[in-house]
Write a protein that holds these residues in place. Structure first.
Motif, short mmCIF file in Angstrom:
data_model
loop_
_atom_site.label_atom_id
_atom_site.label_comp_id
_atom_site.label_asym_id
_atom_site.label_seq_id
_atom_site.Cartn_x
_atom_site.Cartn_y
_atom_site.Cartn_z
N VAL A 104 0.82 -1.21 0.00
CA VAL A 104 0.00 0.00 0.00
C VAL A 104 0.86 1.26 0.00
CG1 VAL A 104 -0.25 0.15 2.52
CG2 VAL A 104 -2.09 1.01 1.03
N GLY A 105 2.09 1.15 0.49
CA GLY A 105 2.99 2.29 0.50
C GLY A 105 3.80 2.45 -0.77
N GLY A 106 3.59 1.56 -1.74
CA GLY A 106 4.32 1.65 -3.00
C GLY A 106 5.66 0.94 -3.00
N LEU A 130 -6.54 -13.41 -3.96
CA LEU A 130 -7.09 -12.47 -2.99
C LEU A 130 -5.93 -11.66 -2.47
CD1 LEU A 130 -9.45 -14.91 -1.06
CD2 LEU A 130 -10.06 -13.30 -2.86
N THR A 131 -5.98 -10.34 -2.67
CA THR A 131 -4.84 -9.53 -2.29
C THR A 131 -5.31 -8.14 -1.88
OG1 THR A 131 -2.61 -8.87 -2.97
CG2 THR A 131 -4.32 -8.81 -4.69
N ARG A 132 -4.41 -7.18 -1.92
CA ARG A 132 -4.71 -5.80 -1.54
C ARG A 132 -4.43 -4.90 -2.74
NH1 ARG A 132 -6.86 -5.97 3.81
NH2 ARG A 132 -5.93 -7.79 4.80
N VAL A 133 -5.11 -3.77 -2.80
CA VAL A 133 -4.87 -2.82 -3.88
C VAL A 133 -3.45 -2.26 -3.73
CG1 VAL A 133 -5.56 -0.61 -4.89
CG2 VAL A 133 -7.30 -2.22 -4.05
N PRO A 134 -2.62 -2.39 -4.78
CA PRO A 134 -1.25 -1.91 -4.65
C PRO A 134 -1.17 -0.40 -4.55
CG PRO A 134 -1.67 -2.75 -6.88
CD PRO A 134 -2.91 -3.00 -6.07
N GLY A 188 -14.46 -4.83 -0.44
CA GLY A 188 -13.30 -4.66 -1.30
C GLY A 188 -13.70 -4.40 -2.74
N ARG A 189 -12.81 -4.81 -3.63
CA ARG A 189 -13.08 -4.64 -5.06
C ARG A 189 -12.89 -5.99 -5.76
NH1 ARG A 189 -9.54 0.50 -7.20
NH2 ARG A 189 -9.17 1.44 -5.15
N LEU A 190 -13.59 -6.14 -6.87
CA LEU A 190 -13.40 -7.29 -7.74
C LEU A 190 -12.62 -6.82 -8.97
CD1 LEU A 190 -16.99 -8.83 -7.74
CD2 LEU A 190 -15.10 -9.31 -6.17
N GLY A 191 -11.58 -7.53 -9.30
CA GLY A 191 -10.82 -7.25 -10.52
C GLY A 191 -10.92 -8.45 -11.44
N ARG A 192 -11.10 -8.20 -12.72
CA ARG A 192 -11.31 -9.29 -13.66
C ARG A 192 -10.41 -9.08 -14.87
NH1 ARG A 192 -15.21 -12.88 -15.80
NH2 ARG A 192 -13.92 -14.03 -17.27
#
Ligand SMILES: [Fe+2]
Length: 199
Positions: A104-106, A130-134, A188-192
Motif C-alpha cells: 500500500v505504501g508503493g 485475494l490480495t490488496r490494492v497496490p 473490497g473490489r473485484l478485478g477481472r
C-alpha cells in the motif's frame, strides 16, 4: 488436459458464479457484481493474445504457491480473477499465474515474498488471487505484475492496470488493452482479467 470450448460471454458468467468470492469476508454478491461488468464479445476463434510488457526491476523468481496474499500487508482488499485462454477461447487448465506487486505504501518486498505468489489454473482454466490494492510509487501508475505460462510453453510477462486511475495517462508503459474490469464489492473490489496466451 481436457478442453471445453465456450464463448466469452459464457466464461464471464461461469467465472463469476464459481470464482469463490465467498472467501472474502464479508461475502460479496458475485453474480450481482457480474451484471455490472462489460460484456465481452464472442471469441470466434480470434481472441487477441495478451500483450507483453516489461518485467520491471522487482521480479523475484520462485515465489511461493500462494493465492491469498491478504496477510502480506494492509490496504483495500481486491479479488483478482479470470481465465487463462488459448486464442481459440479454450480454457487452459494447470497454467501458472505468478503475481507480484507493491504494498500500500508503493514498496516491493525485495528480500522476501510479501505480495508475491503463484497458483495454477483449475480444470476450467480459472485463477483467483485475494490480495490488496497496490500503492503508487514514483513514475508509475497503479499496476500488478504477472507472468503466465502453460506447461513448458513460453512465459507471458505483462502488467495489469486499473481503469479511471489518474496516473494512467502519465505513465508511458500503461496500455489500455491491459485494463482490468474493476467493480466495487462489499469489503473490497473485484478485478477481472482474462489472459490469452499463444499456443
Ligand atoms: Fe511495478
Amino acid at each position: 488436459m481436457q478442453q471445453t470450448k465456450f464463448n466469452r460471454r459464457d466464461l464471464v458468467a461461469a467465472g463469476l458464479a464459481a470464482a469463490g468470492f465467498a472467501a472474502l469476508s464479508p461475502p460479496v454478491p458475485a453474480l450481482g457484481q457480474g451484471a455490472a461488468l462489460p460484456l465481452t464479445p464472442s471469441c470466434d476463434g480470434k481472441a487477441a493474445v495478451t500483450r507483453r510488457q516489461t518485467e520491471g526491476p522487482y521480479f523475484t523468481p520462485s515465489s511461493p504457491l500462494k493465492p491469498d496474499l491478504r496477510g502480506d500487508g494492509a490496504g483495500e482488499m481486491l479479488a483478482l480473477s479470470g481465465f487463462v485462454l488459448t486464442p481459440q477461447c479454450r480454457p487452459v487448465a494447470g497454467a501458472l499465474v505468478d503475481l507480484w506487486h507493491a504494498n500500500v505504501g508503493g514498496d516491493y518486498d525485495n528480500s522476501g515474498f510479501r505480495f508475491r505468489g503463484h497458483q495454477f489454473t483449475d480444470a476450467q482454466g480459472r485463477y483467483q488471487f485475494l490480495t490488496r490494492v497496490p500503492g503508487l510509487y514514483p513514475g508509475r501508475t497503479r499496476h500488478f505484475h504477472v507472468k503466465v505460462r502453460a506447461g513448458r510453453g513460453p512465459v507471458l510477462t505483462t502488467q495489469l492496470y486499473f481503469p479511471d486511475e489518474p496516473g494512467n495517462t502519465r505513465d508511458g508503459i500503461f496500455d489500455r488493452a491491459l485494463l482490468m474490469a474493476i467493480s466495487a464489492a462489499e469489503g473490497g473490489r473485484l478485478g477481472r482479467f482474462d489472459f490469452v496466451i499463444a499456443g
